[in-house]
Design an enzyme around this catalytic site. Structure first.
Site, PDB file in Angstrom:
ATOM      1  N   ARG A  90       0.832  -1.206   0.000  1.00  0.00           N
ATOM      2  CA  ARG A  90       0.000   0.000   0.000  1.00  0.00           C
ATOM      3  C   ARG A  90       0.865   1.253   0.000  1.00  0.00           C
ATOM      4  O   ARG A  90       2.059   1.217   0.307  1.00  0.00           O
ATOM      5  CB  ARG A  90      -0.925   0.019   1.221  1.00  0.00           C
ATOM      6  CG  ARG A  90      -0.206   0.163   2.543  1.00  0.00           C
ATOM      7  CD  ARG A  90      -1.124   0.579   3.676  1.00  0.00           C
ATOM      8  NE  ARG A  90      -0.457   0.537   4.967  1.00  0.00           N
ATOM      9  CZ  ARG A  90       0.368   1.459   5.434  1.00  0.00           C
ATOM     10  NH1 ARG A  90       0.669   2.507   4.697  1.00  0.00           N
ATOM     11  NH2 ARG A  90       0.913   1.335   6.631  1.00  0.00           N
ATOM     12  N   GLY A  92       2.022   5.013   1.457  1.00  0.00           N
ATOM     13  CA  GLY A  92       2.222   5.512   2.809  1.00  0.00           C
ATOM     14  C   GLY A  92       3.353   4.813   3.539  1.00  0.00           C
ATOM     15  O   GLY A  92       4.114   4.040   2.964  1.00  0.00           O
ATOM     16  N   GLU A  93       3.432   5.080   4.822  1.00  0.00           N
ATOM     17  CA  GLU A  93       4.542   4.568   5.628  1.00  0.00           C
ATOM     18  C   GLU A  93       4.011   3.627   6.716  1.00  0.00           C
ATOM     19  O   GLU A  93       3.270   2.713   6.402  1.00  0.00           O
ATOM     20  CB  GLU A  93       5.360   5.733   6.148  1.00  0.00           C
ATOM     21  CG  GLU A  93       5.873   6.584   4.970  1.00  0.00           C
ATOM     22  CD  GLU A  93       6.921   7.597   5.337  1.00  0.00           C
ATOM     23  OE1 GLU A  93       7.616   7.433   6.338  1.00  0.00           O
ATOM     24  OE2 GLU A  93       7.041   8.581   4.584  1.00  0.00           O
ATOM     25  N   HIS A  97      -2.907  -0.604  13.557  1.00  0.00           N
ATOM     26  CA  HIS A  97      -4.317  -0.985  13.541  1.00  0.00           C
ATOM     27  C   HIS A  97      -4.609  -1.786  14.803  1.00  0.00           C
ATOM     28  O   HIS A  97      -3.775  -2.587  15.240  1.00  0.00           O
ATOM     29  CB  HIS A  97      -4.654  -1.866  12.336  1.00  0.00           C
ATOM     30  CG  HIS A  97      -4.390  -1.221  11.011  1.00  0.00           C
ATOM     31  ND1 HIS A  97      -4.996  -0.052  10.612  1.00  0.00           N
ATOM     32  CD2 HIS A  97      -3.579  -1.592   9.990  1.00  0.00           C
ATOM     33  CE1 HIS A  97      -4.580   0.266   9.398  1.00  0.00           C
ATOM     34  NE2 HIS A  97      -3.712  -0.641   8.999  1.00  0.00           N
ATOM     35  N   SER A 157      -6.505   7.704   8.663  1.00  0.00           N
ATOM     36  CA  SER A 157      -5.403   7.537   7.716  1.00  0.00           C
ATOM     37  C   SER A 157      -5.888   6.847   6.451  1.00  0.00           C
ATOM     38  O   SER A 157      -6.889   6.127   6.459  1.00  0.00           O
ATOM     39  CB  SER A 157      -4.281   6.707   8.357  1.00  0.00           C
ATOM     40  OG  SER A 157      -3.826   7.303   9.554  1.00  0.00           O
ATOM     41  N   GLY A 170      -6.988   0.702   2.029  1.00  0.00           N
ATOM     42  CA  GLY A 170      -8.034   1.717   2.152  1.00  0.00           C
ATOM     43  C   GLY A 170      -7.825   2.708   3.264  1.00  0.00           C
ATOM     44  O   GLY A 170      -6.782   3.354   3.347  1.00  0.00           O
ATOM     45  N   CYS A 188       2.756   7.318   9.992  1.00  0.00           N
ATOM     46  CA  CYS A 188       2.837   7.788   8.603  1.00  0.00           C
ATOM     47  C   CYS A 188       4.165   8.474   8.321  1.00  0.00           C
ATOM     48  O   CYS A 188       4.275   9.304   7.409  1.00  0.00           O
ATOM     49  CB  CYS A 188       1.673   8.703   8.264  1.00  0.00           C
ATOM     50  SG  CYS A 188       0.068   7.948   8.592  1.00  0.00           S
TER      51      CYS A 188
END
Length: 236
Positions: A90, A92-93, A97, A157, A170, A188
């Site tokens: 994905r 981003g960094e 979660h 995010s 997502g 991030c």
């Protein structure tokens, strides 16, 4: 800062999509499921776009730009805390979660939906803004930093991937969760960023089931969808 009024208006329902409302799930299992669904959508075996609504067991994930330099806790300590770590495709960094955070994964055919990568991400942001507004939280977006913000605190995010024109991964909206693990990373890749949640901003508990229902409604309105199926909880 931008606000939701600068986004396109909600679309009338013009296409159908599936909605899967899932419980707290292992990240690795759902990651593999997404890749299978992408292949099925591209092959035409999955007739419509599909959205997964769920929560994850505690996990750190790194996007394509992710670096272990942004993970401030050693692997052994993460293991003791029961937190897995995944490197993914994905954008981003690094992010966290966990239970109490609502995650939405969209398996969407961009071309058939009349979308570009940018407009797809814009609409994910708009969905989160609308959900936050439903709880009286005045969130905003920042063209320099993806996601949604309350002042300088990050509420939600976004990190997606696209394969053969099909999206996966997502958004993640902090609803009512333990934010401590965000202190184990530079969220991030941004040093010193403070995270927040709907519950913190409302100064009261927020029911996840109600947020799931509102999220499903806003996905419908913003993407112009009619749900043609729902498995796992009855959210329509």
């Amino acid at each position: 800062m931008l606000n939701h009024s600068q986004y396109p208006r909600a679309l009338p329902a013009h296409r159908t999509a599936y909605l899967y409302n899932l419980p707290v799930c292992d990240y690795g299992h759902i990651w593999q499921l997404q890749k299978q669904l992408v292949a099925q959508r591209f092959a035409g075996e999955l007739e419509h776009d599909l959205f997964l609504l769920l929560e994850h067991t505690p996990v750190l994930t790194m996007g394509r730009k992710g670096s272990l330099d942004h993970v401030l806790m050693g692997a052994d300590l993460l293991c003791r805390q029961g937190v897995a770590l995944y490197q993914t495709e994905r954008g981003g960094e690094v992010t966290f979660h966990g239970p109490g955070q609502l995650v939405v994964y969209g398996i969407c055919h961009l071309h058939s939906g009349g979308l570009t990568v940018r407009s797809f991400v814009d609409r994910l942001e708009r969905v989160m803004l609308a959900v936050a507004r439903n709880w009286g939280v005045a969130a905003t977006v920042d063209c320099r930093r993806r996601g949604v913000w309350v002042g300088d605190k990050k509420l939600g995010s976004i990190g997606i991937a696209v394969k053969k024109g099909i999206t996966f991964h997502g958004l993640a909206l902090n609803v009512d969760m333990n934010l401590t693990p965000f202190g184990w990373i530079s969220p991030c890749g941004l040093s010193g960023v403070e995270m927040t949640s709907l519950a913190l901003e409302c100064e009261s508990a927020v029911a996840m089931n109600e947020v799931r229902q509102q999220m499903a409604l806003q996905l419908q309105q913003v993407f112009g969808l009619a749900w043609c199926g729902d498995i796992g909880g009855g959210v329509r």
